[in-house]
Design a protein around this motif. Structure first.
Motif, PDB file in Angstrom:
ATOM      1  N   TYR A 130       0.841  -1.205   0.000  1.00 44.17           N
ATOM      2  CA  TYR A 130       0.000   0.000   0.000  1.00 44.17           C
ATOM      3  C   TYR A 130       0.878   1.257   0.000  1.00 44.17           C
ATOM      4  O   TYR A 130       0.629   2.203  -0.747  1.00 44.17           O
ATOM      5  CB  TYR A 130      -0.919   0.013   1.221  1.00 44.17           C
ATOM      6  CG  TYR A 130      -1.996  -1.055   1.227  1.00 44.17           C
ATOM      7  CD1 TYR A 130      -2.343  -1.736   0.067  1.00 44.17           C
ATOM      8  CD2 TYR A 130      -2.677  -1.364   2.406  1.00 44.17           C
ATOM      9  CE1 TYR A 130      -3.335  -2.703   0.073  1.00 44.17           C
ATOM     10  CE2 TYR A 130      -3.671  -2.344   2.419  1.00 44.17           C
ATOM     11  CZ  TYR A 130      -3.991  -3.008   1.255  1.00 44.17           C
ATOM     12  OH  TYR A 130      -4.974  -3.964   1.253  1.00 44.17           O
ATOM     13  N   SER A 148       2.605   1.658  -3.317  1.00 40.99           N
ATOM     14  CA  SER A 148       1.678   2.083  -4.380  1.00 40.99           C
ATOM     15  C   SER A 148       1.530   3.594  -4.406  1.00 40.99           C
ATOM     16  O   SER A 148       1.545   4.215  -5.473  1.00 40.99           O
ATOM     17  CB  SER A 148       0.307   1.429  -4.177  1.00 40.99           C
ATOM     18  OG  SER A 148       0.392   0.031  -4.294  1.00 40.99           O
ATOM     19  N   CYS A 160      -4.510  -0.845  -3.653  1.00 40.97           N
ATOM     20  CA  CYS A 160      -3.238  -0.428  -4.264  1.00 40.97           C
ATOM     21  C   CYS A 160      -3.485   0.553  -5.411  1.00 40.97           C
ATOM     22  O   CYS A 160      -2.777   1.557  -5.538  1.00 40.97           O
ATOM     23  CB  CYS A 160      -2.466  -1.641  -4.777  1.00 40.97           C
ATOM     24  SG  CYS A 160      -1.686  -2.626  -3.479  1.00 40.97           S
ATOM     25  N   PHE A 170      -2.324   4.401  -5.575  1.00 37.24           N
ATOM     26  CA  PHE A 170      -1.512   4.840  -6.714  1.00 37.24           C
ATOM     27  C   PHE A 170      -2.117   6.113  -7.322  1.00 37.24           C
ATOM     28  O   PHE A 170      -1.402   7.078  -7.616  1.00 37.24           O
ATOM     29  CB  PHE A 170      -1.433   3.730  -7.762  1.00 37.24           C
ATOM     30  CG  PHE A 170      -0.637   4.108  -8.981  1.00 37.24           C
ATOM     31  CD1 PHE A 170       0.740   3.931  -9.008  1.00 37.24           C
ATOM     32  CD2 PHE A 170      -1.266   4.632 -10.111  1.00 37.24           C
ATOM     33  CE1 PHE A 170       1.480   4.279 -10.139  1.00 37.24           C
ATOM     34  CE2 PHE A 170      -0.536   4.982 -11.239  1.00 37.24           C
ATOM     35  CZ  PHE A 170       0.838   4.803 -11.249  1.00 37.24           C
TER      36      PHE A 170
END
Length: 262
Positions: free
Chosen positions: A68, A71, A125, A129
């Motif tokens: 996480y 990301s 994720c 991102f």
């Protein structure tokens, strides 16, 4: 608001983009919490959970929190790579590229949530991102004045700036301080309103992760508005130059007429 950079950028430009992106971040934040019970706009909590699992020798379990964190980092890294790669192209607004990628990711998560290929960890994720992308390009665009994906730093800056108002001798630029405070309050307010809207659409209207499409629509409308506004300003400037040129021609023609007159 997506185009102007450096000295061309004003407080109003920062205020407009802060309103849009903080609202979208609020939508993503609450949608992520309701869908996955995970933070999807910042990594502070994930870092604490990662350290907890490592301390308990549950390294493999903690790996997901590391992913996480990575990301979000990779989103920020990718955003700036794109900006630096294409910034020499004067015809291209480089900040549109990460914004469109964010739209694609949010749309993809919404679509995948309705299929059997739904993987919660992958979705988190992807959202992190996207928020890394957003936080990076708005930080770059506003010269680190605007940050929209989390509120910890905002409340810290707001507290500092509010305290400056009590010391006019050492901080005489009260107009600038007040405009910055206004910006922070708008970001906080629209982050809250975005979250409130997400809660309504997600739970009350039962749209679930399709709520993210609201954020996509807002981003696309903002890009369209920004582009149309820029074209309108260019047309107005062209018309102003043409009027000015026409006035000069008329004046010259008038002068030539009087000179030729006996």
């Amino acid at each position: 608001m997506f185009k102007h950079q450096g000295k061309k950028r004003t407080v109003q430009h920062n205020l407009r983009i802060a309103i849009v992106l903080s609202f979208v971040a609020g939508i993503v934040n609450v949608s992520g919490i309701l869908a996955f019970n995970e933070l999807t706009t910042n990594v502070t909590g994930h870092f604490a959970l990662f350290i907890r699992d490592v301390a308990d020798f549950k390294v493999w379990k903690g790996t997901i929190y590391f992913l996480y964190i990575f990301s979000f980092l990779f989103g920020s890294f990718s955003s700036n790579i794109l900006i630096e790669t294409f910034k020499e192209n004067k015809k291209l607004n480089v900040f549109v590229i990460p914004t469109l990628i964010e739209c694609v990711i949010l749309s993809g998560v919404a679509i995948m949530s309705n299929t059997s290929q739904f993987n919660p960890e992958l979705m988190v994720c992807l959202l992190l991102f996207a928020m890394g992308l957003q936080n990076s390009f708005v930080t770059k665009l506003s010269n680190a004045v605007v940050r929209t994906t989390h509120l910890t730093g905002l409340f810290t800056d707001l507290g500092i700036e509010l305290s400056h108002l009590f010391f006019p001798k050492t901080h005489p630029n009260r107009k600038e301080i007040k405009s910055t405070i206004k910006l922070r309050l708008y970001i906080i307010a629209f982050f809250f309103l975005g979250g409130l809207s997400a809660g309504f659409f997600y739970s009350t209207l039962e749209l679930k992760l399709n709520t993210l499409l609201l954020g996509v629509a807002i981003l696309l409308l903002s890009l369209y508005y920004d582009d149309m506004r820029l074209k309108f300003i260019k047309v107005k400037r062209r018309q102003r130059r043409m009027r000015k040129y026409s006035n000069i021609i008329r004046k010259r023609a008038r002068l030539n007429f009087y000179r030729k007159k006996p």
